[in-house]
Design a protein around this motif. Sequence first.
Motif, PDB file in Angstrom:
ATOM      1  N   ASN A  98      37.382  43.919  56.104  1.00 42.92           N
ATOM      2  CA  ASN A  98      36.488  43.796  57.242  1.00 42.92           C
ATOM      3  C   ASN A  98      36.933  42.675  58.164  1.00 42.92           C
ATOM      4  OD1 ASN A  98      34.858  45.857  56.428  1.00 42.92           O
ATOM      5  ND2 ASN A  98      33.157  44.571  55.785  1.00 42.92           N
ATOM      6  N   LEU A  99      37.603  41.703  57.603  1.00 45.28           N
ATOM      7  CA  LEU A  99      38.015  40.523  58.361  1.00 45.28           C
ATOM      8  C   LEU A  99      39.326  40.020  57.791  1.00 45.28           C
ATOM      9  CD1 LEU A  99      37.263  38.282  60.443  1.00 45.28           C
ATOM     10  CD2 LEU A  99      36.164  37.092  58.565  1.00 45.28           C
ATOM     11  N   LEU A 100      40.252  39.701  58.663  1.00 43.02           N
ATOM     12  CA  LEU A 100      41.513  39.090  58.270  1.00 43.02           C
ATOM     13  C   LEU A 100      41.720  37.822  59.079  1.00 43.02           C
ATOM     14  CD1 LEU A 100      43.824  42.227  58.158  1.00 43.02           C
ATOM     15  CD2 LEU A 100      43.181  40.798  56.198  1.00 43.02           C
ATOM     16  N   GLU A 101      42.107  36.778  58.419  1.00 46.41           N
ATOM     17  CA  GLU A 101      42.515  35.537  59.081  1.00 46.41           C
ATOM     18  C   GLU A 101      43.974  35.336  58.705  1.00 46.41           C
ATOM     19  OE1 GLU A 101      43.447  32.818  61.109  1.00 46.41           O
ATOM     20  OE2 GLU A 101      41.295  33.120  61.355  1.00 46.41           O
ATOM     21  N   LEU A 102      44.872  35.669  59.633  1.00 42.44           N
ATOM     22  CA  LEU A 102      46.299  35.636  59.344  1.00 42.44           C
ATOM     23  C   LEU A 102      46.993  34.416  59.929  1.00 42.44           C
ATOM     24  CD1 LEU A 102      47.099  39.422  59.886  1.00 42.44           C
ATOM     25  CD2 LEU A 102      46.646  38.215  57.732  1.00 42.44           C
ATOM     26  N   ASP A 103      46.360  33.727  60.864  1.00 42.34           N
ATOM     27  CA  ASP A 103      46.997  32.584  61.511  1.00 42.34           C
ATOM     28  C   ASP A 103      46.710  31.265  60.810  1.00 42.34           C
ATOM     29  OD1 ASP A 103      48.123  34.159  63.517  1.00 42.34           O
ATOM     30  OD2 ASP A 103      46.311  34.040  64.729  1.00 42.34           O
ATOM     31  N   ARG A 104      45.475  31.073  60.401  1.00 44.55           N
ATOM     32  CA  ARG A 104      45.079  29.759  59.901  1.00 44.55           C
ATOM     33  C   ARG A 104      44.514  29.776  58.489  1.00 44.55           C
ATOM     34  NH1 ARG A 104      41.327  27.131  64.133  1.00 44.55           N
ATOM     35  NH2 ARG A 104      41.242  25.706  62.386  1.00 44.55           N
ATOM     36  N   GLY A 105      44.742  30.821  57.733  1.00 41.75           N
ATOM     37  CA  GLY A 105      44.188  30.816  56.396  1.00 41.75           C
ATOM     38  C   GLY A 105      44.767  31.826  55.437  1.00 41.75           C
ATOM     39  N   ARG A 106      45.396  32.850  55.949  1.00 43.84           N
ATOM     40  CA  ARG A 106      45.940  33.910  55.086  1.00 43.84           C
ATOM     41  C   ARG A 106      44.888  34.416  54.114  1.00 43.84           C
ATOM     42  NH1 ARG A 106      49.913  35.538  57.970  1.00 43.84           N
ATOM     43  NH2 ARG A 106      51.698  34.188  58.072  1.00 43.84           N
ATOM     44  N   ARG A 107      43.750  34.823  54.670  1.00 43.37           N
ATOM     45  CA  ARG A 107      42.678  35.335  53.816  1.00 43.37           C
ATOM     46  C   ARG A 107      42.135  36.639  54.390  1.00 43.37           C
ATOM     47  NH1 ARG A 107      40.279  31.098  56.532  1.00 43.37           N
ATOM     48  NH2 ARG A 107      38.432  31.667  57.721  1.00 43.37           N
ATOM     49  N   GLY A 108      41.551  37.411  53.494  1.00 45.54           N
ATOM     50  CA  GLY A 108      40.957  38.673  53.895  1.00 45.54           C
ATOM     51  C   GLY A 108      39.665  38.910  53.152  1.00 45.54           C
ATOM     52  N   GLU A 109      38.694  39.498  53.853  1.00 48.24           N
ATOM     53  CA  GLU A 109      37.413  39.863  53.243  1.00 48.24           C
ATOM     54  C   GLU A 109      37.445  41.346  52.916  1.00 48.24           C
ATOM     55  OE1 GLU A 109      32.829  40.616  54.487  1.00 48.24           O
ATOM     56  OE2 GLU A 109      33.808  38.873  55.420  1.00 48.24           O
ATOM     57  N   VAL A 110      37.405  41.670  51.621  1.00 48.98           N
ATOM     58  CA  VAL A 110      37.430  43.066  51.203  1.00 48.98           C
ATOM     59  C   VAL A 110      36.018  43.642  51.171  1.00 48.98           C
ATOM     60  CG1 VAL A 110      39.557  42.844  49.850  1.00 48.98           C
ATOM     61  CG2 VAL A 110      37.352  42.505  48.725  1.00 48.98           C
ATOM     62  N   ALA A 111      35.952  44.938  51.409  1.00 48.88           N
ATOM     63  CA  ALA A 111      34.691  45.663  51.327  1.00 48.88           C
ATOM     64  C   ALA A 111      35.015  47.103  50.951  1.00 48.88           C
ATOM     65  CB  ALA A 111      33.943  45.606  52.651  1.00 48.88           C
ATOM     66  N   TYR A 112      34.058  47.791  50.389  1.00 43.05           N
ATOM     67  CA  TYR A 112      34.295  49.136  49.875  1.00 43.05           C
ATOM     68  C   TYR A 112      32.967  49.835  49.686  1.00 43.05           C
ATOM     69  CZ  TYR A 112      33.463  45.820  46.194  1.00 43.05           C
ATOM     70  OH  TYR A 112      32.940  44.766  45.478  1.00 43.05           O
ATOM     71  N   ASP A 113      33.024  51.154  49.627  1.00 46.70           N
ATOM     72  CA  ASP A 113      31.860  51.981  49.326  1.00 46.70           C
ATOM     73  C   ASP A 113      32.395  53.308  48.812  1.00 46.70           C
ATOM     74  OD1 ASP A 113      32.255  53.767  51.794  1.00 46.70           O
ATOM     75  OD2 ASP A 113      32.080  51.759  52.640  1.00 46.70           O
ATOM     76  N   LEU A 114      31.560  54.030  48.134  1.00 47.68           N
ATOM     77  CA  LEU A 114      31.975  55.292  47.531  1.00 47.68           C
ATOM     78  C   LEU A 114      30.769  56.217  47.447  1.00 47.68           C
ATOM     79  CD1 LEU A 114      34.591  56.468  46.227  1.00 47.68           C
ATOM     80  CD2 LEU A 114      33.699  55.687  44.033  1.00 47.68           C
ATOM     81  N   ALA A 115      30.988  57.501  47.718  1.00 47.05           N
ATOM     82  CA  ALA A 115      29.920  58.493  47.599  1.00 47.05           C
ATOM     83  C   ALA A 115      29.383  58.489  46.169  1.00 47.05           C
ATOM     84  CB  ALA A 115      30.440  59.875  47.979  1.00 47.05           C
ATOM     85  N   GLN A 116      28.092  58.608  46.071  1.00 53.07           N
ATOM     86  CA  GLN A 116      27.396  58.531  44.781  1.00 53.07           C
ATOM     87  C   GLN A 116      27.960  59.519  43.749  1.00 53.07           C
ATOM     88  OE1 GLN A 116      22.749  58.502  43.366  1.00 53.07           O
ATOM     89  NE2 GLN A 116      23.181  58.980  45.461  1.00 53.07           N
ATOM     90  N   HIS A 152      30.817  60.183  43.072  1.00 52.19           N
ATOM     91  CA  HIS A 152      32.082  59.709  42.510  1.00 52.19           C
ATOM     92  C   HIS A 152      31.969  58.356  41.813  1.00 52.19           C
ATOM     93  CE1 HIS A 152      33.993  63.087  44.435  1.00 52.19           C
ATOM     94  NE2 HIS A 152      33.335  62.780  45.537  1.00 52.19           N
ATOM     95  N   TRP A 153      30.763  57.851  41.669  1.00 52.98           N
ATOM     96  CA  TRP A 153      30.571  56.590  40.964  1.00 52.98           C
ATOM     97  C   TRP A 153      30.948  56.751  39.495  1.00 52.98           C
ATOM     98  CZ3 TRP A 153      25.052  54.783  42.885  1.00 52.98           C
ATOM     99  CH2 TRP A 153      25.115  54.482  44.245  1.00 52.98           C
ATOM    100  N   GLY A 154      31.453  55.676  38.903  1.00 53.61           N
ATOM    101  CA  GLY A 154      31.737  55.661  37.476  1.00 53.61           C
ATOM    102  C   GLY A 154      33.021  56.366  37.070  1.00 53.61           C
ATOM    103  N   GLN A 155      33.880  56.710  38.014  1.00 55.82           N
ATOM    104  CA  GLN A 155      35.129  57.420  37.708  1.00 55.82           C
ATOM    105  C   GLN A 155      36.362  56.535  37.893  1.00 55.82           C
ATOM    106  OE1 GLN A 155      35.240  61.133  39.911  1.00 55.82           O
ATOM    107  NE2 GLN A 155      33.033  61.391  39.658  1.00 55.82           N
ATOM    108  N   GLY A 156      36.159  55.266  38.232  1.00 55.10           N
ATOM    109  CA  GLY A 156      37.278  54.354  38.430  1.00 55.10           C
ATOM    110  C   GLY A 156      37.958  54.483  39.779  1.00 55.10           C
ATOM    111  N   LEU A 157      37.394  55.279  40.679  1.00 60.02           N
ATOM    112  CA  LEU A 157      38.030  55.491  41.984  1.00 60.02           C
ATOM    113  C   LEU A 157      37.935  54.260  42.878  1.00 60.02           C
ATOM    114  CD1 LEU A 157      36.875  59.160  42.666  1.00 60.02           C
ATOM    115  CD2 LEU A 157      39.078  58.376  41.776  1.00 60.02           C
ATOM    116  N   ALA A 158      36.806  53.559  42.874  1.00 59.40           N
ATOM    117  CA  ALA A 158      36.688  52.336  43.678  1.00 59.40           C
ATOM    118  C   ALA A 158      37.671  51.288  43.179  1.00 59.40           C
ATOM    119  CB  ALA A 158      35.256  51.806  43.642  1.00 59.40           C
ATOM    120  N   SER A 159      37.845  51.202  41.879  1.00 57.72           N
ATOM    121  CA  SER A 159      38.788  50.257  41.303  1.00 57.72           C
ATOM    122  C   SER A 159      40.218  50.586  41.723  1.00 57.72           C
ATOM    123  CB  SER A 159      38.663  50.263  39.777  1.00 57.72           C
ATOM    124  OG  SER A 159      39.508  49.304  39.203  1.00 57.72           O
ATOM    125  N   GLU A 160      40.545  51.858  41.706  1.00 54.64           N
ATOM    126  CA  GLU A 160      41.888  52.293  42.091  1.00 54.64           C
ATOM    127  C   GLU A 160      42.148  52.007  43.572  1.00 54.64           C
ATOM    128  OE1 GLU A 160      44.278  56.510  41.783  1.00 54.64           O
ATOM    129  OE2 GLU A 160      42.831  56.037  40.202  1.00 54.64           O
TER     130      GLU A 160
END
Length: 187
Positions: free
Chosen positions: A92-110, A112-120
């Motif tokens: 959702n957010l990347l700071e590439l100039d002054r921090g080399r950090r990224g904010e991850v986010a994810y969602d998955l249709a109900q 498909h929950w519990g199948q390891g797809l979000a992890s993959e």
Amino acid sequence: MSQIANLAREPLILHTPRLMLRPLESRDAAQLLALFGDPAVTEFMDIAPMADLAEAAGVVDWANDRRAHNAGVRWGVRMAGDERLLGTCGFNLLELDRGRRGEVAYDLAQAHWGQGLASEALSAVIGFGAQRLGLHRLEAMVTPGNTRSVRLLERHGFVREGVLRDHGFWKGRFWDQMIYARLAPFD
């Protein structure tokens, strides 16, 4: 590390054993509406369940704007060889100039929950962040009560750093956010 990826110019298609991740495009809006129209999917998100195509198109536009400015990228998650959208994952957010950090986010249709797809999918995004963006710090914001998200992050080496009290305002009220982070190396 090779040159940092230019998110706006590169195709950015990621593959895992079961999945294909492609940056969101306008043609994904109808499927995104179905995904974000499910109250179970949006329960802990900063959006209400979507009711019309214009809202979903707005999310795609937001994602495209982030990508165009090298400030983030949101991939649509699909089974390999299938164009149906199962969820999204990305930065959702990347700071590439002054921090080399990224904010991850994810969602998955109900369904498909519990199948390891979000992890993959998250593994692929973490790998991209390390190898193509040279990130040193990954962060994730989690709404209290979202135990599935907490477990996913902890399986991927994230640790809870604290709680940001009343950090966001959506759905008519203020919400705390737990901040989880992980530092390089990411292997």
